[in-house]
Design a protein around this motif. Structure first.
Motif, PDB file in Angstrom:
ATOM      1  N   THR A 139       0.830  -1.206   0.000  1.00  0.00           N
ATOM      2  CA  THR A 139       0.000   0.000   0.000  1.00  0.00           C
ATOM      3  C   THR A 139       0.865   1.258   0.000  1.00  0.00           C
ATOM      4  N   VAL A 140       1.826   1.305   0.933  1.00  0.00           N
ATOM      5  CA  VAL A 140       2.671   2.506   1.045  1.00  0.00           C
ATOM      6  C   VAL A 140       3.542   2.660  -0.207  1.00  0.00           C
ATOM      7  N   GLY A 141       4.072   1.533  -0.702  1.00  0.00           N
ATOM      8  CA  GLY A 141       4.911   1.588  -1.904  1.00  0.00           C
ATOM      9  C   GLY A 141       4.132   2.124  -3.095  1.00  0.00           C
ATOM     10  N   LEU A 142       2.896   1.653  -3.232  1.00  0.00           N
ATOM     11  CA  LEU A 142       2.054   2.127  -4.345  1.00  0.00           C
ATOM     12  C   LEU A 142       1.805   3.635  -4.226  1.00  0.00           C
ATOM     13  N   LEU A 143       1.492   4.089  -3.022  1.00  0.00           N
ATOM     14  CA  LEU A 143       1.194   5.513  -2.830  1.00  0.00           C
ATOM     15  C   LEU A 143       2.446   6.356  -3.096  1.00  0.00           C
ATOM     16  N   ASN A 144       3.604   5.874  -2.652  1.00  0.00           N
ATOM     17  CA  ASN A 144       4.860   6.570  -2.939  1.00  0.00           C
ATOM     18  C   ASN A 144       5.096   6.699  -4.439  1.00  0.00           C
ATOM     19  N   SER A 145       4.911   5.582  -5.148  1.00  0.00           N
ATOM     20  CA  SER A 145       5.098   5.608  -6.607  1.00  0.00           C
ATOM     21  C   SER A 145       4.122   6.576  -7.255  1.00  0.00           C
ATOM     22  N   ALA A 146       2.858   6.547  -6.780  1.00  0.00           N
ATOM     23  CA  ALA A 146       1.835   7.423  -7.377  1.00  0.00           C
ATOM     24  C   ALA A 146       2.171   8.884  -7.127  1.00  0.00           C
ATOM     25  N   GLN A 147       2.689   9.166  -5.928  1.00  0.00           N
ATOM     26  CA  GLN A 147       3.027  10.555  -5.598  1.00  0.00           C
ATOM     27  C   GLN A 147       4.168  11.060  -6.487  1.00  0.00           C
ATOM     28  N   LYS A 148       5.158  10.173  -6.716  1.00  0.00           N
ATOM     29  CA  LYS A 148       6.352  10.599  -7.470  1.00  0.00           C
ATOM     30  C   LYS A 148       6.164  10.549  -8.981  1.00  0.00           C
ATOM     31  N   PHE A 149       5.528   9.478  -9.446  1.00  0.00           N
ATOM     32  CA  PHE A 149       5.506   9.237 -10.903  1.00  0.00           C
ATOM     33  C   PHE A 149       4.109   9.238 -11.511  1.00  0.00           C
ATOM     34  N   GLY A 150       3.093   9.471 -10.681  1.00  0.00           N
ATOM     35  CA  GLY A 150       1.717   9.433 -11.213  1.00  0.00           C
ATOM     36  C   GLY A 150       1.082  10.810 -11.166  1.00  0.00           C
ATOM     37  N   SER A 151       1.654  11.743 -11.902  1.00  0.00           N
ATOM     38  CA  SER A 151       1.192  13.138 -11.777  1.00  0.00           C
ATOM     39  C   SER A 151      -0.275  13.304 -12.164  1.00  0.00           C
ATOM     40  N   ASN A 152      -0.830  12.349 -12.953  1.00  0.00           N
ATOM     41  CA  ASN A 152      -2.248  12.459 -13.345  1.00  0.00           C
ATOM     42  C   ASN A 152      -3.204  11.844 -12.317  1.00  0.00           C
ATOM     43  N   VAL A 153      -2.663  11.123 -11.342  1.00  0.00           N
ATOM     44  CA  VAL A 153      -3.540  10.368 -10.424  1.00  0.00           C
ATOM     45  C   VAL A 153      -4.351  11.332  -9.557  1.00  0.00           C
ATOM     46  N   GLN A 154      -5.667  11.195  -9.635  1.00  0.00           N
ATOM     47  CA  GLN A 154      -6.543  12.064  -8.834  1.00  0.00           C
ATOM     48  C   GLN A 154      -7.134  11.340  -7.639  1.00  0.00           C
ATOM     49  N   ARG A 155      -7.288  10.023  -7.765  1.00  0.00           N
ATOM     50  CA  ARG A 155      -7.941   9.261  -6.686  1.00  0.00           C
ATOM     51  C   ARG A 155      -7.331   7.877  -6.591  1.00  0.00           C
ATOM     52  N   VAL A 156      -7.133   7.419  -5.350  1.00  0.00           N
ATOM     53  CA  VAL A 156      -6.730   6.035  -5.108  1.00  0.00           C
ATOM     54  C   VAL A 156      -7.795   5.375  -4.234  1.00  0.00           C
ATOM     55  N   VAL A 157      -8.315   4.244  -4.697  1.00  0.00           N
ATOM     56  CA  VAL A 157      -9.281   3.464  -3.919  1.00  0.00           C
ATOM     57  C   VAL A 157      -8.564   2.235  -3.373  1.00  0.00           C
ATOM     58  N   LEU A 158      -8.594   2.084  -2.069  1.00  0.00           N
ATOM     59  CA  LEU A 158      -7.968   0.926  -1.431  1.00  0.00           C
ATOM     60  C   LEU A 158      -9.031  -0.127  -1.145  1.00  0.00           C
ATOM     61  N   THR A 159      -8.778  -1.365  -1.566  1.00  0.00           N
ATOM     62  CA  THR A 159      -9.672  -2.447  -1.152  1.00  0.00           C
ATOM     63  C   THR A 159      -9.288  -2.837   0.259  1.00  0.00           C
ATOM     64  N   SER A 160     -10.070  -2.347   1.201  1.00  0.00           N
ATOM     65  CA  SER A 160      -9.856  -2.769   2.581  1.00  0.00           C
ATOM     66  C   SER A 160     -10.863  -3.871   2.879  1.00  0.00           C
ATOM     67  N   SER A 161     -11.472  -3.880   4.024  1.00  0.00           N
ATOM     68  CA  SER A 161     -12.308  -5.024   4.393  1.00  0.00           C
ATOM     69  C   SER A 161     -13.057  -4.740   5.684  1.00  0.00           C
ATOM     70  N   TYR A 162     -14.109  -5.528   5.928  1.00  0.00           N
ATOM     71  CA  TYR A 162     -14.687  -5.558   7.281  1.00  0.00           C
ATOM     72  C   TYR A 162     -13.601  -5.914   8.296  1.00  0.00           C
ATOM     73  N   ALA A 163     -12.604  -6.679   7.834  1.00  0.00           N
ATOM     74  CA  ALA A 163     -11.535  -7.100   8.752  1.00  0.00           C
ATOM     75  C   ALA A 163     -10.871  -5.907   9.433  1.00  0.00           C
ATOM     76  N   ALA A 164     -10.908  -4.729   8.786  1.00  0.00           N
ATOM     77  CA  ALA A 164     -10.293  -3.540   9.373  1.00  0.00           C
ATOM     78  C   ALA A 164     -11.220  -2.838  10.371  1.00  0.00           C
ATOM     79  N   LEU A 165     -12.447  -3.352  10.521  1.00  0.00           N
ATOM     80  CA  LEU A 165     -13.411  -2.759  11.462  1.00  0.00           C
ATOM     81  C   LEU A 165     -13.757  -3.677  12.629  1.00  0.00           C
ATOM     82  N   LEU A 166     -13.851  -4.983  12.321  1.00  0.00           N
ATOM     83  CA  LEU A 166     -14.459  -5.928  13.259  1.00  0.00           C
ATOM     84  C   LEU A 166     -13.682  -6.090  14.552  1.00  0.00           C
ATOM     85  N   GLU A 167     -14.348  -5.881  15.669  1.00  0.00           N
ATOM     86  CA  GLU A 167     -13.776  -6.174  16.983  1.00  0.00           C
ATOM     87  C   GLU A 167     -14.832  -6.943  17.769  1.00  0.00           C
TER      88      GLU A 167
END
Ligand code: NDP
Length: 275
Positions: free
Chosen positions: A103-131
């Motif tokens: 995730t971080v590597g992709l965002l770093n690449s997008a920041q440096k080399f993806g000057s056209n990128v306007q939006r990044v959608v991350l596939t997260s999960s219920y797993a990131a909410l469930l307690e």
């Protein structure tokens, strides 16, 4: 516009690609090998000639893995992440590292080399909410799964399903932290689906290659359940085609920026699957 879909050969990702193509976008998918890319091109070319291309990203956890992939793309759907409920032979890092570094590597690449990128959608999960909660509990996008992270650090390789859940929770945290701290040229949306089921479009040549959620569904048919378990709660779910539409909406709708899209078609018990 041109959208990058990471892990394009995955169960969910192929449907995300299809939703985006249907909406008139061009899609560049990342895959781990050329045969997986060729399979996808053959799949999409008849209906959407010339609209799907692929690049090879062998390991999302490698530094700068996405530097080339992000060039000229307008938006990104990051679905690639290890999806396994692994046994005690695997330390939590085997899931957490690719999930977070990817995730971080992709965002770093997008920041440096993806000057056209306007939006990044991350596939997260219920797993990131469930307690764990005592009694009924209504989740919202304000919930965070800290419990699985603590379990993964405490029980290590023996943390069971919490290894996967911790990987999703930590990856999503790293996503929002990057956006708030780095203030890149793009904004972010997370898609947080529950169990995803539905038709397979990706390449499968044997049952043991099934992706995890489809394998869990298959197991309900392949093995007889004890009678008492038929009415037991078996989780929330969403159809893979709907989960894909959520990703396409998340990429297209301006007002989604900064939100965690917690989606579900409802809850099911094992009897529902049988029917
Ligand atoms: P899949 O296993 O089918 O997809 C995972 C994708 O990630 C595959 O394309 C896989 O590549 C790729 N991948 C995994 N690890 C690496 C790596 N180290 N380097 C490069 N690529 C990698 O599972 P799903 O389609 O179900 O999962 C897609 C996303 O959806 C994941 O982020 C998952 O956490 C999330 N999700 C899934 C749910 C479900 O019930 N299925 C529920 C909620 C969220 P390859 O095809 O080569 O193996």
């Amino acid at each position: 516009s041109l959208i990058l879909v990471t892990g394009a050969s995955g169960f969910l990702a192929v449907h995300v690609v299809k939703s985006l193509l249907r909406r008139g976008h061009r899609v560049r998918g990342t895959v781990r090998s050329a045969p997986k890319g060729e399979y996808l091109r053959d799949l999409f070319d008849p209906e959407f000639p010339g609209k799907f291309e692929y690049v090879i990203v062998k390991d999302i956890a490698q530094a700068r893995a996405f530097d080339d992939a992000v060039k000229d793309v307008d938006g990104i759907a990051h679905t690639a992440s290890p999806v396994v409920f692994s046994g005690p032979e695997d330390p939590p890092e085997s899931l957490i590292k690719p999930a977070v570094a990817g995730t971080v590597g992709l965002l770093n690449s997008a920041q440096k080399f993806g000057s056209n990128v306007q939006r990044v959608v991350l596939t997260s999960s219920y797993a990131a909410l469930l307690e764990p909660h005592d009694g009924p509990y209504e989740y919202s996008e304000n919930d965070w799964n800290e419990y699985s992270i603590a379990e993964a650090y405490k029980a290590g390789p023996h943390a069971g399903v919490h290894k996967y859940r911790a990987s999703k929770s930590l990856a999503e945290r790293s996503f929002w932290n990057f956006i708030s701290e780095q203030k890149p040229q793009f904004d972010g949306v997370s898609a947080n689906p529950p169990f995803i089921y539905g038709p397979l479009l990706h390449e499968i040549s044997s049952i043991d290659q099934l992706n995890l959620s489809t394998k869990l569904l298959w197991d309900k048919f392949a093995h007889e359940l004890p009678e008492g378990e038929l009415t037991a709660y078996a989780g929330n779910f969403i159809d893979v085609r709907d989960a894909a539409e959520v990703h396409a909406d998340a990429l297209e709708k301006a007002e989604a920026a900064g939100h965690r899209l917690v989606v579900s078609a409802g809850s099911v018990c094992h009897q529902d699957f049988c029917e």
